[in-house]
Design an enzyme around this catalytic site. Structure first.
Site, PDB file in Angstrom:
ATOM      1  N   ARG A 130     -11.024  -7.834  34.088  1.00  0.00           N
ATOM      2  CA  ARG A 130     -10.751  -8.283  35.652  1.00  0.00           C
ATOM      3  C   ARG A 130     -12.357  -7.871  35.962  1.00  0.00           C
ATOM      4  O   ARG A 130     -13.053  -7.142  35.480  1.00  0.00           O
ATOM      5  CB  ARG A 130      -9.741  -7.540  36.612  1.00  0.00           C
ATOM      6  N   LYS A 155      -5.904  -2.007  36.616  1.00  0.00           N
ATOM      7  CA  LYS A 155      -4.866  -2.327  37.935  1.00  0.00           C
ATOM      8  C   LYS A 155      -3.603  -1.567  37.593  1.00  0.00           C
ATOM      9  O   LYS A 155      -3.021  -1.414  36.333  1.00  0.00           O
ATOM     10  CB  LYS A 155      -4.630  -3.851  37.923  1.00  0.00           C
ATOM     11  N   HIS A 261     -12.616 -15.293  38.400  1.00  0.00           N
ATOM     12  CA  HIS A 261     -11.458 -14.696  37.490  1.00  0.00           C
ATOM     13  C   HIS A 261     -10.768 -15.732  36.612  1.00  0.00           C
ATOM     14  O   HIS A 261      -9.965 -15.422  35.821  1.00  0.00           O
ATOM     15  CB  HIS A 261     -10.240 -14.314  38.645  1.00  0.00           C
ATOM     16  N   ARG A 264     -11.113 -14.953  33.019  1.00  0.00           N
ATOM     17  CA  ARG A 264      -9.768 -14.198  32.382  1.00  0.00           C
ATOM     18  C   ARG A 264      -8.915 -14.991  31.908  1.00  0.00           C
ATOM     19  O   ARG A 264      -8.113 -14.926  30.920  1.00  0.00           O
ATOM     20  CB  ARG A 264      -9.536 -13.176  33.397  1.00  0.00           C
ATOM     21  N   HIS A 287      -1.163  -6.509  30.931  1.00  0.00           N
ATOM     22  CA  HIS A 287       0.336  -6.880  31.709  1.00  0.00           C
ATOM     23  C   HIS A 287       1.339  -6.045  31.408  1.00  0.00           C
ATOM     24  O   HIS A 287       1.626  -5.685  30.459  1.00  0.00           O
ATOM     25  CB  HIS A 287       0.607  -8.291  31.512  1.00  0.00           C
ATOM     26  N   TYR A 296       0.792 -18.184  30.484  1.00  0.00           N
ATOM     27  CA  TYR A 296      -0.289 -18.978  29.850  1.00  0.00           C
ATOM     28  C   TYR A 296       0.248 -19.901  28.826  1.00  0.00           C
ATOM     29  O   TYR A 296      -0.317 -20.924  28.144  1.00  0.00           O
ATOM     30  CB  TYR A 296      -1.167 -17.946  29.159  1.00  0.00           C
TER      31      TYR A 296
END
Length: 316
Positions: A130, A155, A261, A264, A287, A296
């Protein structure tokens, strides 16, 4: 608002979360004619959140952020019981596929960039970082020998490890040398300090001036810390790479609505298309839920070369 900041820092929330909560709490107070939230009571939450949906037309994620800020205000700051919020109208969350650049588009875009922002963009695509994770990297987080990058307090406050592309080894060595030289000059003039997370500055007083804790992408400007008066060198601004990437996309003639972004997203999609298993991609992206990574798989299906039925017809 000072109370909000104190509670945010006591709970180790990120500065971005603190800024977002302060923003929505301020909006909430102005919405209720600057009455104190305690006087308004939790019932005022419903009117404000519904106003955001019906009048302001905000997205579901924006409404959720505002609601979380107000729940935090009443439950954690004012220590008031919220109870059931009847009549709350939530914006329907829609599943959106992320914008992804093809490999040719990535090449064309990165070719338009140079300097430090180009190295940042290469890292975003090559390691799946990120933007904030990239600009807050410390010297100690880059392991050239093992070919790894360690993300600290990403995050959600989570740590993870991702890959470091071999192609960037030489550039990162030069970047590390470029950090060491000005750091030595800063030390000579009594500076060379960097901000440290949480209470590490008290635990390790000398760490703030060590090379290991310096930012990999430092700011050109040294600013005085308002609390201690020390001259601190922060990290570079994320707006620099964002604007450079936006200009590179324009120069490359790409019409997709791509932001920095997007690199990514492209990292994950291209790994999946090359046969990398979804669990590995989840770990590299950091994640928490595999369901987040599964989006994805839908993008990858769109990327595959599928023959249209029209192309199968033998038309004159």
């Amino acid at each position: 608002m000072d109370q909000v900041s104190v509670v945010c820092r006591r709970r180790h929330l990120s500065r971005r979360t603190e800024q977002a909560y302060r923003f929505w709490i301020r909006r909430y107070i102005h919405f209720h004619d600057r009455q104190h939230p305690r006087a308004v009571g939790p019932v005022g939450i419903v009117a404000f959140i519904n106003h955001l949906a019906a009048v302001r037309g905000v997205a579901a994620s924006t409404q959720s952020q505002a609601l979380n800020a107000l729940l935090f205000l009443y439950r954690d700051v004012l220590e008031a019981e919220v109870g059931h919020l009847s009549g709350l109208r939530r914006v329907q969350r829609r599943e959106r596929l992320p914008v992804v650049l093809s490999t040719d588009e990535v090449v064309s875009t990165l070719a338009q960039m140079d300097g430090v922002v180009a190295l940042m963009a290469h890292l975003l695509y090559g390691s799946g970082l990120r933007v904030t994770e990239c600009i807050t990297l410390r010297v100690k987080d880059v392991d050239l020998q093992a070919g790894l990058i360690h993300i600290r307090a990403g995050k959600g406050g989570k740590d993870r490890t991702t890959l470091l592309p071999d192609r960037l080894q030489a550039q990162l060595r030069r970047q590390l040398l470029g950090v060491a030289r000005p750091h030595k000059r800063d030390l000579v003039r009594g500076a060379g300090f960097v901000p440290l997370p949480n209470a590490l500055e008290r635990k390790y007083p000398s760490a703030s001036q060590s090379l290991a804790w310096q930012f990999l992408f430092p700011s050109r400007v040294v600013r005085a810390c308002p609390q201690t008066g020390r001259l601190l060198r922060w990290h570079a601004s994320e707006s620099g790479v964002q604007m450079a990437f936006k200009e590179a996309v324009r120069q490359a003639g790409i019409t997709k609505h791509a932001s920095v972004h997007t690199l990514r997203h492209s990292f994950a999609t291209h790994l999946l298309a090359s046969g990398t298993d979804i669990r590995t991609i989840q770990l590299l992206l950091g994640h928490r839920n595999l369901k987040t990574t599964m989006i994805y798989t839908h993008v990858e299906q769109a990327v595959r070369k599928t023959v249209s039925p029209l192309d199968r017809l033998h038309l004159p």
